[in-house]
Design a protein around this motif. Structure first.
Motif, PDB file in Angstrom:
ATOM      1  N   THR A  26      14.989  -2.285   4.939  1.00  0.00           N
ATOM      2  CA  THR A  26      13.770  -2.169   4.883  1.00  0.00           C
ATOM      3  C   THR A  26      13.073  -1.382   6.129  1.00  0.00           C
ATOM      4  O   THR A  26      13.889  -1.472   7.156  1.00  0.00           O
ATOM      5  CB  THR A  26      13.152  -3.505   4.866  1.00  0.00           C
ATOM      6  OG1 THR A  26      13.631  -4.411   6.111  1.00  0.00           O
ATOM      7  CG2 THR A  26      13.277  -4.527   3.896  1.00  0.00           C
ATOM      8  N   LEU A  27      11.888  -0.841   5.898  1.00  0.00           N
ATOM      9  CA  LEU A  27      11.303  -0.328   6.952  1.00  0.00           C
ATOM     10  C   LEU A  27      10.737  -1.529   7.838  1.00  0.00           C
ATOM     11  O   LEU A  27      11.383  -2.071   8.366  1.00  0.00           O
ATOM     12  CB  LEU A  27      10.384   0.744   6.749  1.00  0.00           C
ATOM     13  CG  LEU A  27      11.130   2.107   6.135  1.00  0.00           C
ATOM     14  CD1 LEU A  27      10.209   2.936   5.647  1.00  0.00           C
ATOM     15  CD2 LEU A  27      11.329   2.748   7.452  1.00  0.00           C
ATOM     16  N   LEU A  28       9.488  -1.659   7.491  1.00  0.00           N
ATOM     17  CA  LEU A  28       8.549  -2.962   8.068  1.00  0.00           C
ATOM     18  C   LEU A  28       8.391  -3.775   6.663  1.00  0.00           C
ATOM     19  O   LEU A  28       9.178  -4.971   6.822  1.00  0.00           O
ATOM     20  CB  LEU A  28       7.240  -2.410   8.528  1.00  0.00           C
ATOM     21  CG  LEU A  28       7.389  -1.582   9.782  1.00  0.00           C
ATOM     22  CD1 LEU A  28       5.931  -1.301   9.996  1.00  0.00           C
ATOM     23  CD2 LEU A  28       8.050  -2.312  10.828  1.00  0.00           C
ATOM     24  N   VAL A  29       7.991  -3.516   5.790  1.00  0.00           N
ATOM     25  CA  VAL A  29       7.913  -4.428   4.487  1.00  0.00           C
ATOM     26  C   VAL A  29       8.329  -3.627   3.221  1.00  0.00           C
ATOM     27  O   VAL A  29       8.305  -4.247   2.240  1.00  0.00           O
ATOM     28  CB  VAL A  29       6.540  -4.886   4.390  1.00  0.00           C
ATOM     29  CG1 VAL A  29       6.256  -5.774   5.637  1.00  0.00           C
ATOM     30  CG2 VAL A  29       5.465  -3.958   4.141  1.00  0.00           C
ATOM     31  N   ASN A  32       5.557  10.620   7.805  1.00  0.00           N
ATOM     32  CA  ASN A  32       5.853   9.496   7.096  1.00  0.00           C
ATOM     33  C   ASN A  32       5.359  10.044   5.491  1.00  0.00           C
ATOM     34  O   ASN A  32       4.388  10.658   5.692  1.00  0.00           O
ATOM     35  CB  ASN A  32       5.087   8.055   7.502  1.00  0.00           C
ATOM     36  CG  ASN A  32       5.744   7.581   8.563  1.00  0.00           C
ATOM     37  OD1 ASN A  32       6.577   6.861   8.486  1.00  0.00           O
ATOM     38  ND2 ASN A  32       4.906   7.706   9.703  1.00  0.00           N
ATOM     39  N   ALA A  33       6.047   9.591   4.575  1.00  0.00           N
ATOM     40  CA  ALA A  33       5.538   9.907   3.245  1.00  0.00           C
ATOM     41  C   ALA A  33       4.835   8.681   2.904  1.00  0.00           C
ATOM     42  O   ALA A  33       5.453   7.414   2.985  1.00  0.00           O
ATOM     43  CB  ALA A  33       6.253  10.252   2.224  1.00  0.00           C
ATOM     44  N   SER A  51      10.522   9.796   8.376  1.00  0.00           N
ATOM     45  CA  SER A  51      10.314   8.271   8.427  1.00  0.00           C
ATOM     46  C   SER A  51      10.182   7.785   7.015  1.00  0.00           C
ATOM     47  O   SER A  51      11.138   7.829   6.058  1.00  0.00           O
ATOM     48  CB  SER A  51       9.167   7.864   9.472  1.00  0.00           C
ATOM     49  OG  SER A  51       9.353   8.333  10.651  1.00  0.00           O
ATOM     50  N   ALA A  52       9.038   7.093   6.684  1.00  0.00           N
ATOM     51  CA  ALA A  52       8.805   6.477   5.635  1.00  0.00           C
ATOM     52  C   ALA A  52       9.120   7.589   4.492  1.00  0.00           C
ATOM     53  O   ALA A  52       8.782   8.516   4.476  1.00  0.00           O
ATOM     54  CB  ALA A  52       7.438   5.813   5.379  1.00  0.00           C
ATOM     55  N   ILE A  78       1.800  11.444   5.131  1.00  0.00           N
ATOM     56  CA  ILE A  78       1.187  12.238   4.161  1.00  0.00           C
ATOM     57  C   ILE A  78       1.004  11.664   2.957  1.00  0.00           C
ATOM     58  O   ILE A  78       1.836  10.645   2.609  1.00  0.00           O
ATOM     59  CB  ILE A  78       1.837  13.619   3.953  1.00  0.00           C
ATOM     60  CG1 ILE A  78       3.040  13.717   3.460  1.00  0.00           C
ATOM     61  CG2 ILE A  78       1.582  14.547   5.229  1.00  0.00           C
ATOM     62  CD1 ILE A  78       3.610  15.208   3.249  1.00  0.00           C
ATOM     63  N   GLY A  79       0.018  12.056   1.973  1.00  0.00           N
ATOM     64  CA  GLY A  79      -0.195  11.203   0.777  1.00  0.00           C
ATOM     65  C   GLY A  79      -1.167  10.247   0.755  1.00  0.00           C
ATOM     66  O   GLY A  79      -1.256   9.363  -0.179  1.00  0.00           O
ATOM     67  N   LEU A  80      -1.977  10.408   1.791  1.00  0.00           N
ATOM     68  CA  LEU A  80      -3.244   9.435   1.808  1.00  0.00           C
ATOM     69  C   LEU A  80      -4.571   9.645   0.978  1.00  0.00           C
ATOM     70  O   LEU A  80      -5.495   9.159   0.913  1.00  0.00           O
ATOM     71  CB  LEU A  80      -3.721   9.206   3.308  1.00  0.00           C
ATOM     72  CG  LEU A  80      -2.475   8.679   4.321  1.00  0.00           C
ATOM     73  CD1 LEU A  80      -3.211   8.943   5.648  1.00  0.00           C
ATOM     74  CD2 LEU A  80      -2.147   7.536   3.974  1.00  0.00           C
ATOM     75  N   GLY A  81      -4.145  10.949   0.549  1.00  0.00           N
ATOM     76  CA  GLY A  81      -5.562  11.682  -0.340  1.00  0.00           C
ATOM     77  C   GLY A  81      -5.956  12.871   0.684  1.00  0.00           C
ATOM     78  O   GLY A  81      -7.126  13.380   0.322  1.00  0.00           O
TER      79      GLY A  81
END
Ligand code: SAM
Ligand code: DTB
Ligand code: SF4
Length: 327
Positions: free
Chosen positions: A294-297, A225-226, A265-266, A196-199
């Motif tokens: 870190t998560l991925l990056v 994921n946020a 998650s994120a 969520i938060g992609l627009g």
């Protein structure tokens, strides 16, 4: 009475749940959570990027897409021994699931895939739940992973079918569904959720939940994921996700997919402990943590911080499941 596991949800029903007064929504989700899970247990997963950056896809949220100018250091596929050593460390610090992520569009039948197969075998031998997220898979590739001992495959829908083309142009929503079907056919458990938060609109969020909740079998894990806003990506200036939107999304996922593990998650790095507590109250029962922070990056809280949080909140790490639940 235990809430039934349903596969016939409608968009209106899901919307009505999402729009409940917040405290009512959380109470409902917490109740369902207790019917299907031990509410004081949280699955602890470690995520490792086994191949980082240089991805040919154009997912507009992702710091690993080659076409965006991000600060990410490209890293070829890690050696098998390095990956196994990370998994061993993760096991020692209390993780029961180890997820290996590669910045690939799809799996190719080459030596790198052979190496991933060896990694899956190695992590499986440690007795952990092995998960991979490697992009698109054919039925045969899914089968090979299953035979190597893969327990779960992560492949997120990310957003609604309608909004998908605004976020990614290099593949279609249907490609995602296809891979998820291939994973199911091979007998691997499915891990699928979104961001969520992609627009996206609330209707897009409901549509994504509807797709997941009306699958013939619910994904065993549903990551929420946020958006982690990565400098250099088209979405870097999106507003930060509001905590109550995250809580609403988690609670709605919990209610419509009661037996699934819902992963916060994120986004945890930008949340206070109290905000994360609301997410657990709303039904989240899995997190990514680890030594690497870190998560991925992007940054993530470290394992010692998380264990302190568990102590403060009266939570404990979940035992290894390793049995396929029938949801
Ligand atoms: N390349 C593979 C794929 O796209 O399926 C596997 C790795 S990809 C990084 C796995 C998932 O991470 C994505 O589907 C997306 O849901 C999530 N993700 C990636 N970047 C993110 C970000 N900046 N914020 C939140 N979630 C993100
Ligand atoms: C998922 O749903 N979230 C994880 C995992 N599956 C692979 C990835 C989150 C990535 C966050 C941004 C980054 O660090 O790249
Ligand atoms: Fe590549 Fe996956 Fe990132 Fe999309 S989300 S750019 S497929 S690594």
């Amino acid at each position: 009475m235990t809430s039934a596991i349903r596969h016939d949800w409608t968009k209106t029903e899901i919307q009505e749940i999402y729009d409940l007064p917040l405290m009512e929504l959380i109470y409902k989700a917490a109740t369902v959570h207790r019917e299907y899970h031990k509410a004081d247990e949280v699955q602890v997963c470690t995520l490792l990027s086994i191949k980082t950056g240089g991805c040919p896809e154009d997912c507009s949220y992702c710091g690993q897409a080659a076409r965006y100018h991000t600060d990410i250091k490209v890293q070829a596929l890690l050696p098998t021994e390095t990956v196994i050593a990370h998994a061993q460390k993760a096991k020692e610090t209390g993780s029961t699931r180890f997820c290996m992520a590669a910045a690939w569009r799809e799996v190719r039948d080459n030596r790198d895939f052979d190496r991933v197969i060896d990694m899956v075998k190695g992590v499986n031998e440690l007795g952990m739940e092995v998960c991979c997220t490697l992009g698109m898979l054919t039925e045969e590739q899914a089968q090979r992973l299953q035979e190597a001992g893969l327990y779960a495959y992560n492949h997120n829908l990310d957003t609604s079918e309608d909004y998908y083309k605004e976020i990614i142009s290099t593949r279609k929503f249907d490609n995602r569904i296809n891979t998820i079907n291939n994973v199911r056919k091979a007998g691997i458990t499915v891990c699928s959720g979104g961001i969520i938060g992609l627009g996206e609109t609330h209707a897009d969020r409901m549509a994504m939940l509807l797709t997941l909740a009306t699958m013939p079998k619910h994904p065993e894990s549903v990551p929420v994921n946020a958006l982690a806003r990565v400098k250099g990506t088209p979405l870097e200036n999106n507003p930060k996700v509001d905590i109550w939107e995250m809580v609403r999304m988690i609670a709605t996922a919990r209610i419509v997919m009661p037996a699934s593990v819902v992963r916060l998650s994120a986004g945890r790095i930008e949340m206070t402990e109290a905000e994360q507590a609301w997410c657990f109250m709303a039904g989240a029962n899995s997190i990514f943590t680890g030594e690497r922070q870190t998560l991925l990056v992007t940054p993530n809280p470290g394992v010692s911080e998380d264990m302190q949080m568990f102590e403060n909140l009266g939570l404990k790490p979940m035992e290894n499941k390793k049995t396929v639940s029938s949801c």
